[in-house]
Design an enzyme around this catalytic site. Structure first.
Site: not given
Ligand code: NDP
Length: 445
Positions: A124, A164
């Site tokens: 990571k 991520d």
């Molecule tokens: P993104 O940055 O695309 O999305 C994260 C989302 O969560 C955004 O809508 C963000 O809002 C919101 N967010 C962030 N912090 C908070 C919080 N404290 N409370 C509520 N909402 C919050 O990230 P991903 O979708 O890529 O990743 C999300 C999760 O999935 C992570 O844990 C990541 O490690 C995991 N993951 C991702 C993969 C991938 O393919 N992308 C693969 C496997 C796991 P805002 O944008 O307004 O900050």
């Protein structure tokens, strides 16, 4: 193996690295029995070798903002374990990024990647850089400077980063462009690439789709389906939109999405053009949650709150680690939740997991549920090596098969005598055995 001794030693060496210690404790506790039944693991001291990363790289990332100010961020790559394949794992750009978070994510990635059945080790990386509110040119300059250091340590057979939090298609494009220029190679060194230049179809949706395929298997095991179930999900990023799309396709009604400022509750359900509306907002770098609540009738915005207080059949954390705690779990349970599947990494705190398991709620951990993202990255690597491209049906079919297979592995190692499936234990044991046995085969290195 003595769990307390292992954890005490680790805490002494890495004091204060809360997320890393939390992730290690969960795995170590759930594999203890299997480990002690196989003395060859102890002889080779597999446990102490697997809980420390192979190496941690930290570097400075200087860049210039649009006003000409020189900025400095920290960049990292944690190469955790490459027993079963090249290091593989995403890059996270978010102000909260620190070594503890990247080590927890890299450690989880080892077992997740093993579960996919594809040959990928765990890693990571990322930076405390915040892409939010930055112009495209600022993001580009940052990514180029980040890659100026990272390129020395990665390669298609060495270490293959991906996206991520904060790293989507745009960032991968800028990172790849710089790698290509420095190395002079057009190779599959990053995944999540654009579909015109080596990316796999379905990769953007894969983590969300895969999470729903896994949850569907959990439901099938109980002779249930997604049809007419209400689903509360958090976030609305790379992962959440794919989950929302697939769950609504399967007949579920998505009633919440959230951001750091609060959540929205839409009793009519979020599907079709509402998902497109959200994607447009996301693409234009706008806030998502509040504008959605103004755009559609009957939608409530709950400032500063998390979606786990609504009445729902299914809860899917999709935002970040430790976003659902014990109190949230108790609320969900008292509101009748039947299934909770982490699509974010370590989305639930240990006390929340304990509540779900104590109450025999179907619960599955991120390393199993969200493995579809990295699995499709693995499929992207395969397509790059073969220099061909599968159509979306082909990729989706393979993704679906992989998620069903991961579910079977969890059931094999996690089914208890009372028929309750401990998915946490099942995922940890299945992933651990594959990596530990590979390490045994290769000797002490
Ligand atoms: P993104 O940055 O695309 O999305 C994260 C989302 O969560 C955004 O809508 C963000 O809002 C919101 N967010 C962030 N912090 C908070 C919080 N404290 N409370 C509520 N909402 C919050 O990230 P991903 O979708 O890529 O990743 C999300 C999760 O999935 C992570 O844990 C990541 O490690 C995991 N993951 C991702 C993969 C991938 O393919 N992308 C693969 C496997 C796991 P805002 O944008 O307004 O900050």
């Amino acid at each position: 193996m003595n769990v307390d001794k292992i954890m005490n030693n680790l805490e002494k060496k890495h004091h204060g690295e809360v997320e890393y210690l939390q992730a290690v404790r969960e795995v170590v506790e759930s594999i203890e029995e299997v480990y002690n039944e196989n003395p060859q693991f102890e002889t080779a001291n597999i446990i102490e070798r697997i809980i420390e990363p192979d190496r941690v790289l930290q570097f400075k990332v200087p860049w210039i903002d649009d006003e000409g100010n020189v900025k400095i961020n920290l960049g990292y790559r944690v190469q955790f374990n490459n027993a079963i394949g090249p290091y593989k794992g995403g890059l996270r750009f978010h102000p909260s990024v620190n070594l503890s978070i990247l080590k927890f994510l890299g450690f989880e990635q080892i077992f997740k990647n093993a579960l996919t059945t594809l040959p990928m080790g765990g890693a990571k990386g990322g930076s405390d850089f915040d892409p939010k509110g930055k112009s495209n040119t600022e993001v580009m300059r940052f990514c180029q400077s980040f890659m100026l250091e990272l390129w020395k340590y990665i390669g298609p057979e060495t270490d293959v980063p991906a996206g991520d939090i904060g790293v989507g298609g745009r960032e991968i494009g800028f990172l790849y462009g710089m790698y290509k220029k420095l190395k002079g190679d057009h190779t599959g060194v990053l995944t999540g690439k654009g579909s015109n230049w080596g990316g796999s179809l379905i990769r953007p949706e894969a983590t969300g789709f895969g999470g729903i395929y896994f949850a569907q298997e959990m439901l099938t095991a109980k002779k249930e389906t997604f049809k007419d179930k209400t689903v509360a999900l958090s976030g609305f990023g790379n992962v959440a939109w794919g989950a929302a799309l697939k769950a609504s396709e399967l007949g579920a009604k998505i009633v919440t999405i959230s951001g750091p400022d609060g959540y929205i509750y839409d009793p009519q359900g979020i599907s079709g053009e509402k998902i497109d509306f959200l994607l447009d907002l996301r693409a234009s770098n706008e806030d998502i949650v509040k504008p959605y609540s103004y755009a559609f009738e009957g939608v409530e915005f709950h400032e500063g709150k998390r979606p786990w207080e609504v009445k729902t059949d299914i809860a899917l954390p999709c935002a970040t680690q430790n976003e659902l705690n014990g109190e949230d779990a108790r609320k969900l349970i008292s509101n009748g939740v039947r299934l909770v599947a982490e699509i974010s990494n370590m989305g639930c705190t240990p006390d929340a997991v304990e509540e779900f398991q104590k109450n025999k709620i179907l619960f599955a951990p991120g390393k199993a549920v969200n493995a579809g993202g990295v699995a499709t990255s693995g499929l992207e690597m395969t397509q790059n090596s073969m220099k061909l491209r599968w159509n979306s049906n082909e990729v989706d079919k393979r993704l679906h098969e992989i998620m069903c297979n991961i579910h079977r592995q969890c059931v094999k190692y996690g089914k208890r005598e009372d028929a309750y499936i401990d998915y946490v234990k099942g995922a940890n044991i299945a992933g651990f055995l594959k990596v530990a046995n590979s390490m045994l085969d290769m000797g002490v290195i």
